[in-house]
Design an enzyme around this catalytic site. Structure first.
Site, mmCIF file in Angstrom:
data_model
loop_
_atom_site.group_PDB
_atom_site.id
_atom_site.type_symbol
_atom_site.label_atom_id
_atom_site.label_comp_id
_atom_site.label_asym_id
_atom_site.label_seq_id
_atom_site.Cartn_x
_atom_site.Cartn_y
_atom_site.Cartn_z
ATOM 1 N N ASP A 4 66.552 42.304 4.819
ATOM 2 C CA ASP A 4 67.674 43.067 4.545
ATOM 3 C C ASP A 4 68.974 42.373 4.079
ATOM 4 O OD1 ASP A 4 68.012 42.059 6.947
ATOM 5 O OD2 ASP A 4 69.057 43.905 7.699
ATOM 6 N N ASP A 9 70.099 36.650 5.848
ATOM 7 C CA ASP A 9 68.963 36.908 5.123
ATOM 8 C C ASP A 9 68.802 35.915 3.913
ATOM 9 O OD1 ASP A 9 67.200 39.536 6.352
ATOM 10 O OD2 ASP A 9 69.474 39.662 6.187
HETATM 11 C C1 BDR Z 1 70.253 40.782 12.528
HETATM 12 O O1 BDR Z 1 70.873 41.896 12.229
HETATM 13 C C2 BDR Z 1 71.043 41.537 10.885
HETATM 14 O O2 BDR Z 1 72.649 42.223 11.011
HETATM 15 C C3 BDR Z 1 71.003 40.125 10.664
HETATM 16 O O3 BDR Z 1 70.827 40.064 9.046
HETATM 17 C C4 BDR Z 1 69.908 39.713 11.415
HETATM 18 O O4 BDR Z 1 68.550 40.059 11.084
HETATM 19 C C5 BDR Z 1 70.900 40.268 13.707
HETATM 20 O O5 BDR Z 1 71.033 40.939 14.764
HETATM 21 CA CA CA Z 2 68.595 40.414 8.346
#
Ligand code: BDR
Ligand code: CA
Length: 322
Positions: A4, A9
């Site tokens: 995402d 990521d």
């Molecule tokens: C996860 O949530 C998203 O904000 C980040 O990309 C990570 O995958 C961390 O809690």
């Molecule tokens: Ca993520």
């Protein structure tokens, strides 16, 4: 990989692509850090930056069922991933990544169809690395549960044992789609979980960002800039749960590359709460003794920050120069 994108990521994708150790069959995208169209565009930007030809498939725009219940509609304003202070906005995940716009297009096929068809037609087992909410993987398992036999393992970033980030006890990826997380954990696939406990124990610092930028590569510069951006935002918000800044998703990729980056992990019986109350989306680990629960996942508790950085520096030295 299922992502995402998202700042961490983006770093995870770069690590996977530059490590030279994976045959990355495709990248599927779900909603999480932003809407699914934005996450897809960000993903394409990262792939294009390296000039690679890896197909990107857009997936589900919404969680499986979570938002059918009025009280469970996600409120991004409460999610503490951005703040405005003295007229300046600080964000954990930039709306657009600070690199040239994407040139390539997403594939026509839906992410879930790609996952199902690729697993079913593959002669070899395939590892899935999801670093966002588990909507696409949960949906694919619902479409065709037989795909499980062709999954080598699922190494996911998600969950928290104790303190969460999206809520008091839930981590964001599990919180955004708890039903999908429950399906994945109950699928019978071999699962490894990288929760906040591990990522917070192996956070990176501004000096690590400087080392990545000094590599002189586009990947090193982007990773360093994103680490600094995340560090600025959590400094201002006061939200950091560990010493350095956790780069959650990249640690999951690093664990696939090198087992030694996780220094403490245990086989556990894991479940997910989806009752809609205060614990909605919580990863629940049954550590009682004397109960006949078979473990269904290996959970990482601690990471080795130094080893993590070595793995990053090794990979990010590769690829196009600035
Ligand atoms: C996860 O949530 C998203 O904000 C980040 O990309 C990570 O995958 C961390 O809690
Ligand atoms: Ca993520």
């Amino acid at each position: 990989m299922d992502v995402d994108t998202g700042s961490d990521d983006a770093i995870a994708l770069l690590l996977a692509m530059l490590s030279g150790r994976f045959e990355l069959l495709g990248i599927t995208v779900c909603r999480g850090n932003s809407d699914v169209e934005t996450c897809t565009r960000n993903t394409l930007q990262v792939v294009d930056m390296l000039g690679l030809d890896i197909p990107v498939y857009q997936g589900c725009p919404d969680p499986m069922v979570r938002e059918l219940s009025r009280g469970r509609v996600m409120n991004n304003a409460l999610n503490r991933t951005s703040i405005v202070k003295d007229g300046k906005e600080y964000k954990v995940h930039p709306y657009t990544l600070p690199i040239p716009p994407a040139r390539s297009e997403k594939q026509d096929r839906h992410a879930c169809s790609f996952i199902v068809e690729t697993l079913k037609s593959s002669k070899e087992k395939i590892t899935l690395i999801p670093t966002g909410p588990l909507t696409n993987i949960g949906m694919a398992l619902r479409m065709d549960p037989s795909i499980v036999k062709n999954i080598e393992e699922i190494v996911l970033m998600g969950g928290a044992v104790g303190t969460g980030n999206a809520s008091a006890c839930a981590e964001a990826n599990f919180f955004h789609d708890p039903e999908a997380a429950k399906i994945v954990l109950g699928s019978g696939a071999k699962v490894r979980i990288v929760p906040l406990n591990a990522t917070r124990s192996a956070g990176l610092y501004r000096e690590d960002a400087a080392k990545l930028i000094a590599l002189g590569t586009m990947a090193g510069k982007l990773a360093g800039d994103l680490i600094n951006m995340r560090t600025d935002a959590s400094d201002v918000m006061g939200t950091r749960g560990g010493d350095g800044e956790p780069i959650h998703d990249a640690l999951a990729v690093a664990w696939v590359l090198d087992e030694s980056v996780i220094t403490e992990s245990r086989e556990e019986h894991c479940d997910v709460d989806f009752s809609g109350g205060a614990c909605d989306g919580q990863l629940v680990i049954d550590s009682r003794r004397g109960y006949e629960h078979e473990p269904n996942a290996r959970v990482a508790y601690k990471g080795d920050r130094k080893r993590f950085m070595e793995i990053m520096l090794d990979a990010f030295a590769k690829g196009p120069k600035c």
